[in-house]
Write a protein that holds these residues in place. Structure first.
Motif, PDB file in Angstrom:
ATOM      1  N   LYS A  33       0.852  -1.183   0.000  1.00 44.53           N
ATOM      2  CA  LYS A  33       0.000   0.000   0.000  1.00 44.53           C
ATOM      3  C   LYS A  33       0.893   1.239   0.000  1.00 44.53           C
ATOM      4  CE  LYS A  33      -3.724  -2.245   2.472  1.00 44.53           C
ATOM      5  NZ  LYS A  33      -4.581  -2.247   3.645  1.00 44.53           N
ATOM      6  N   PRO A  34       0.580   2.210  -0.845  1.00 47.71           N
ATOM      7  CA  PRO A  34       1.403   3.417  -0.859  1.00 47.71           C
ATOM      8  C   PRO A  34       1.257   4.185   0.454  1.00 47.71           C
ATOM      9  CG  PRO A  34      -0.487   3.670  -2.303  1.00 47.71           C
ATOM     10  CD  PRO A  34      -0.488   2.247  -1.819  1.00 47.71           C
ATOM     11  N   LYS A  35       2.370   4.669   0.952  1.00 45.67           N
ATOM     12  CA  LYS A  35       2.368   5.433   2.197  1.00 45.67           C
ATOM     13  C   LYS A  35       2.926   6.816   1.915  1.00 45.67           C
ATOM     14  CE  LYS A  35       2.982   1.444   5.161  1.00 45.67           C
ATOM     15  NZ  LYS A  35       3.786   0.828   6.212  1.00 45.67           N
ATOM     16  N   SER A  36       2.508   7.756   2.704  1.00 40.54           N
ATOM     17  CA  SER A  36       3.031   9.105   2.540  1.00 40.54           C
ATOM     18  C   SER A  36       3.613   9.587   3.867  1.00 40.54           C
ATOM     19  CB  SER A  36       1.918  10.061   2.093  1.00 40.54           C
ATOM     20  OG  SER A  36       0.982  10.229   3.130  1.00 40.54           O
ATOM     21  N   TYR A  37       4.411  10.606   3.793  1.00 44.39           N
ATOM     22  CA  TYR A  37       5.049  11.163   4.974  1.00 44.39           C
ATOM     23  C   TYR A  37       4.007  11.673   5.964  1.00 44.39           C
ATOM     24  CZ  TYR A  37       8.147  14.095   7.782  1.00 44.39           C
ATOM     25  OH  TYR A  37       8.837  14.663   8.818  1.00 44.39           O
ATOM     26  N   GLY A  38       2.891  12.191   5.459  1.00 48.22           N
ATOM     27  CA  GLY A  38       1.857  12.742   6.325  1.00 48.22           C
ATOM     28  C   GLY A  38       1.166  11.704   7.182  1.00 48.22           C
ATOM     29  N   VAL A  39       1.225  10.442   6.802  1.00 52.13           N
ATOM     30  CA  VAL A  39       0.590   9.385   7.585  1.00 52.13           C
ATOM     31  C   VAL A  39       1.233   9.287   8.973  1.00 52.13           C
ATOM     32  CG1 VAL A  39       0.230   6.880   7.699  1.00 52.13           C
ATOM     33  CG2 VAL A  39      -0.117   8.082   5.565  1.00 52.13           C
ATOM     34  N   ASN A  40       2.500   9.616   9.070  1.00 52.15           N
ATOM     35  CA  ASN A  40       3.189   9.564  10.362  1.00 52.15           C
ATOM     36  C   ASN A  40       2.582  10.536  11.369  1.00 52.15           C
ATOM     37  OD1 ASN A  40       5.009   7.708   9.359  1.00 52.15           O
ATOM     38  ND2 ASN A  40       6.432   9.294   8.695  1.00 52.15           N
ATOM     39  N   PHE A  41       1.941  11.584  10.891  1.00 50.45           N
ATOM     40  CA  PHE A  41       1.413  12.611  11.770  1.00 50.45           C
ATOM     41  C   PHE A  41      -0.113  12.681  11.756  1.00 50.45           C
ATOM     42  CE2 PHE A  41       5.602  13.805  10.237  1.00 50.45           C
ATOM     43  CZ  PHE A  41       6.274  13.904  11.439  1.00 50.45           C
ATOM     44  N   SER A  42      -0.762  11.678  11.181  1.00 51.69           N
ATOM     45  CA  SER A  42      -2.229  11.699  11.123  1.00 51.69           C
ATOM     46  C   SER A  42      -2.812  11.435  12.501  1.00 51.69           C
ATOM     47  CB  SER A  42      -2.731  10.642  10.133  1.00 51.69           C
ATOM     48  OG  SER A  42      -2.426   9.348  10.603  1.00 51.69           O
ATOM     49  N   TRP A  43      -3.955  12.038  12.774  1.00 50.54           N
ATOM     50  CA  TRP A  43      -4.613  11.891  14.063  1.00 50.54           C
ATOM     51  C   TRP A  43      -5.993  11.310  13.844  1.00 50.54           C
ATOM     52  CZ3 TRP A  43      -3.153  12.870  19.114  1.00 50.54           C
ATOM     53  CH2 TRP A  43      -1.846  13.344  19.263  1.00 50.54           C
ATOM     54  N   ASN A  44      -6.067  10.005  13.871  1.00 53.03           N
ATOM     55  CA  ASN A  44      -7.368   9.379  13.895  1.00 53.03           C
ATOM     56  C   ASN A  44      -7.407   8.417  15.089  1.00 53.03           C
ATOM     57  OD1 ASN A  44      -6.254   6.873  13.134  1.00 53.03           O
ATOM     58  ND2 ASN A  44      -6.484   7.362  10.978  1.00 53.03           N
ATOM     59  N   LYS A  45      -8.531   7.840  15.362  1.00 49.45           N
ATOM     60  CA  LYS A  45      -8.679   7.030  16.568  1.00 49.45           C
ATOM     61  C   LYS A  45      -7.761   5.813  16.586  1.00 49.45           C
ATOM     62  CE  LYS A  45     -13.398   8.404  17.503  1.00 49.45           C
ATOM     63  NZ  LYS A  45     -14.784   8.002  17.607  1.00 49.45           N
ATOM     64  N   ARG A  46      -7.416   5.274  15.441  1.00 56.87           N
ATOM     65  CA  ARG A  46      -6.598   4.071  15.409  1.00 56.87           C
ATOM     66  C   ARG A  46      -5.110   4.351  15.627  1.00 56.87           C
ATOM     67  NH1 ARG A  46      -7.523   0.765  10.282  1.00 56.87           N
ATOM     68  NH2 ARG A  46      -6.278  -0.682  11.475  1.00 56.87           N
ATOM     69  N   THR A  47      -4.641   5.535  15.224  1.00 60.20           N
ATOM     70  CA  THR A  47      -3.212   5.802  15.314  1.00 60.20           C
ATOM     71  C   THR A  47      -2.854   6.838  16.361  1.00 60.20           C
ATOM     72  OG1 THR A  47      -3.324   7.492  13.606  1.00 60.20           O
ATOM     73  CG2 THR A  47      -2.856   5.242  12.888  1.00 60.20           C
ATOM     74  N   ARG A  48      -3.813   7.322  17.107  1.00 57.65           N
ATOM     75  CA  ARG A  48      -3.545   8.373  18.083  1.00 57.65           C
ATOM     76  C   ARG A  48      -2.710   7.816  19.238  1.00 57.65           C
ATOM     77  NH1 ARG A  48      -8.688  11.202  19.992  1.00 57.65           N
ATOM     78  NH2 ARG A  48      -8.790  11.354  17.752  1.00 57.65           N
ATOM     79  N   VAL A  49      -1.574   8.437  19.486  1.00 63.16           N
ATOM     80  CA  VAL A  49      -0.691   8.009  20.555  1.00 63.16           C
ATOM     81  C   VAL A  49      -0.260   9.254  21.331  1.00 63.16           C
ATOM     82  CG1 VAL A  49       1.505   6.889  21.118  1.00 63.16           C
ATOM     83  CG2 VAL A  49       0.146   6.077  19.189  1.00 63.16           C
ATOM     84  N   SER A  50      -0.288   9.159  22.631  1.00 62.62           N
ATOM     85  CA  SER A  50       0.140  10.267  23.452  1.00 62.62           C
ATOM     86  C   SER A  50       1.659  10.334  23.477  1.00 62.62           C
ATOM     87  CB  SER A  50      -0.384  10.100  24.869  1.00 62.62           C
ATOM     88  OG  SER A  50       0.130  11.125  25.699  1.00 62.62           O
ATOM     89  N   THR A  51       2.206  11.539  23.468  1.00 59.69           N
ATOM     90  CA  THR A  51       3.661  11.697  23.510  1.00 59.69           C
ATOM     91  C   THR A  51       4.149  12.042  24.903  1.00 59.69           C
ATOM     92  OG1 THR A  51       3.451  14.025  22.876  1.00 59.69           O
ATOM     93  CG2 THR A  51       3.783  12.391  21.109  1.00 59.69           C
ATOM     94  N   LYS A  52       3.272  12.048  25.859  1.00 63.50           N
ATOM     95  CA  LYS A  52       3.669  12.395  27.241  1.00 63.50           C
ATOM     96  C   LYS A  52       4.116  11.178  28.009  1.00 63.50           C
ATOM     97  CE  LYS A  52       0.880  16.453  27.673  1.00 63.50           C
ATOM     98  NZ  LYS A  52      -0.077  17.168  28.450  1.00 63.50           N
TER      99      LYS A  52
END
Length: 52
Positions: A33-52
């Motif tokens: 599947k093609p991936k883009s650089y912006g996917v690393n910073f996407s905010w949806n419920k499946r990929t949301r991760v806290s950085t704290k």
């Protein structure tokens, strides 16, 4: 046991020569599947991760 050969015919001949039961399993091609650089910073419920 997993044995790999260059051609299907070589593998069948080797197994029959040794009296082994055999089957040939074709490799599945993985769909990339093609991936883009912006996917690393996407905010949806499946990929949301806290950085704290």
């Amino acid at each position: 046991m997993k044995v790999e050969f260059h051609t299907e015919e070589d593998a069948i001949a080797f197994c029959e020569k040794n009296g082994w039961k055999w089957y040939v399993q074709k490799q599945k091609e993985k769909e990339m599947k093609p991936k883009s650089y912006g996917v690393n910073f996407s905010w949806n419920k499946r990929t949301r991760v806290s950085t704290k």
